[in-house]
Design a protein around this motif. Structure first.
Motif, mmCIF file in Angstrom:
data_model
loop_
_atom_site.group_PDB
_atom_site.id
_atom_site.type_symbol
_atom_site.label_atom_id
_atom_site.label_comp_id
_atom_site.label_asym_id
_atom_site.label_seq_id
_atom_site.Cartn_x
_atom_site.Cartn_y
_atom_site.Cartn_z
ATOM 1 N N ASP A 78 22.963 -16.485 -83.527
ATOM 2 C CA ASP A 78 23.877 -15.905 -84.516
ATOM 3 C C ASP A 78 24.764 -16.942 -85.184
ATOM 4 O OD1 ASP A 78 23.026 -13.323 -84.379
ATOM 5 O OD2 ASP A 78 24.450 -12.719 -82.836
ATOM 6 N N ASP A 79 25.305 -17.875 -84.399
ATOM 7 C CA ASP A 79 26.268 -18.820 -84.953
ATOM 8 C C ASP A 79 25.605 -19.938 -85.755
ATOM 9 O OD1 ASP A 79 25.086 -19.666 -82.614
ATOM 10 O OD2 ASP A 79 26.805 -20.877 -81.968
ATOM 11 N N THR A 80 24.309 -20.174 -85.512
ATOM 12 C CA THR A 80 23.587 -21.230 -86.239
ATOM 13 C C THR A 80 22.209 -20.713 -86.654
ATOM 14 O OG1 THR A 80 22.825 -22.116 -84.111
ATOM 15 C CG2 THR A 80 24.750 -23.163 -85.115
ATOM 16 N N PRO A 81 22.143 -19.846 -87.666
ATOM 17 C CA PRO A 81 20.858 -19.239 -88.046
ATOM 18 C C PRO A 81 19.828 -20.279 -88.463
ATOM 19 C CG PRO A 81 22.527 -18.858 -89.730
ATOM 20 C CD PRO A 81 23.236 -19.417 -88.551
ATOM 21 N N LEU A 82 18.582 -20.024 -88.059
ATOM 22 C CA LEU A 82 17.490 -20.923 -88.404
ATOM 23 C C LEU A 82 17.179 -20.884 -89.892
ATOM 24 C CD1 LEU A 82 15.053 -20.187 -85.444
ATOM 25 C CD2 LEU A 82 16.156 -22.382 -85.894
ATOM 26 N N HIS A 83 17.020 -22.046 -90.471
ATOM 27 C CA HIS A 83 16.575 -22.193 -91.855
ATOM 28 C C HIS A 83 15.397 -23.144 -91.810
ATOM 29 C CE1 HIS A 83 17.393 -23.957 -96.121
ATOM 30 N NE2 HIS A 83 16.413 -23.058 -96.133
ATOM 31 N N TYR A 84 14.220 -22.680 -92.250
ATOM 32 C CA TYR A 84 13.046 -23.527 -92.100
ATOM 33 C C TYR A 84 12.028 -23.287 -93.204
ATOM 34 C CZ TYR A 84 11.379 -19.292 -89.653
ATOM 35 O OH TYR A 84 11.062 -18.003 -89.310
#
Length: 271
Positions: A78-84
């Motif tokens: 939640d605090d560091t959502p994946l972006h890929y």
């Protein structure tokens, strides 16, 4: 060496390249599989990648390579959502010369230079420009060549790919319809979810199951409607809505066409 890498890349058919950002609130992780290989490059964020019974933390600059037919999913923190960025490619799979037994492979802290390669690809993804597909294919090739040059991975052709892939995908499509026929399913949705051309889906599905995917959706809806008419006291309007029909009149029309009876007459005949 350079020539051999180029020759290997020529065996690959690139299916897509996409950019995704997922948080736990908006993405409900579910194990799924593909008939093709996926390569994921994490641009930012942190999460967990799960493949079969193996899980591993993934973060910025990690590359995840998933073999065909491996059940997998990713969970974004939640605090560091994946972006890929994710690339789908077929006809081959990638093998790690040091460890070929794992269902997926993670290369950690890979070169940040790839972000420079992927930035213009991300632009192409979000803008409908002429020649977009060709440009994206070129970026995929560059990405794959860099990966093969700088890691222990090699390319292995998959024999009889078209027939095996198609059979597996058709089973996945049929299973999905069996579990989701009450929802608003369309050929465009199936095309995007299963990465097959809609004309391929129609042709191969009908050749295998004797009907088109959308007709199969209707068959499953009517079968369930018959069961509800037999076993429950639900009003016909309710049964229509439960099974995903847009209106009671359309439901009655389809039901009569497929059973030669109206819903009311069918229910009466079962008493």
């Amino acid at each position: 060496m350079e020539t051999s890498i180029i020759d290997m890349v020529r065996q690959v058919e690139f299916l897509y390249i996409r950019e995704s950002t997922y948080s736990e609130k908006e993405w409900h992780s579910r194990l799924h599989s593909h008939y093709f290989t996926e390569i994921i490059y994490v641009l930012s964020g942190k999460g967990t990648f799960i493949g079969e019974d193996v899980s591993q933390t993934i973060k910025r600059k990690d590359i995840i390579i998933v073999d065909p037919f491996v059940s997998h999913t990713e969970i974004s923190h939640d605090d560091t959502p994946l972006h890929y960025v994710v690339i789908g490619l077929t006809n081959i799979k990638l093998t790690d010369k040091k460890n070929q037994q794992t269902p997926f492979h993670v290369v950690t802290d890979y070169s940040e230079e790839l972000i420079a390669i992927l930035k213009p690809a991300i632009y192409e993804i979000s803008h409908k420009k002429k020649g977009k597909e060709r440009v994206l294919k070129n970026f995929c090739e560059i990405f794959l060549i860099r990966l093969l040059r700088e890691t222990n991975f090699g390319i292995v052709p998959i024999e009889d790919v078209p027939e095996r892939q198609t059979n597996r995908q058709l089973k996945l499509i049929k299973d999905y319809i069996d579990n989701h026929y009450k929802e608003n399913l369309s050929l465009q949705f199936l095309e995007e979810r299963f990465h097959l051309n809609r004309y391929q889906i129609i042709h191969y599905f009908k050749d295998t199951y004797g009907t088109t995917p959308i007709d199969y959706v209707t068959q499953r809806r009517i079968m369930n409607a018959q069961r509800l008419l037999e076993d429950t006291d639900y009003m016909i309007e309710e049964i229509s809505a439960i099974n995903g029909f847009s209106s009671q009149s359309y439901f009655s029309q389809v039901f009569k066409r497929m059973t030669d009876m109206t819903p009311s007459a069918y229910r009466q005949a079962q008493k």
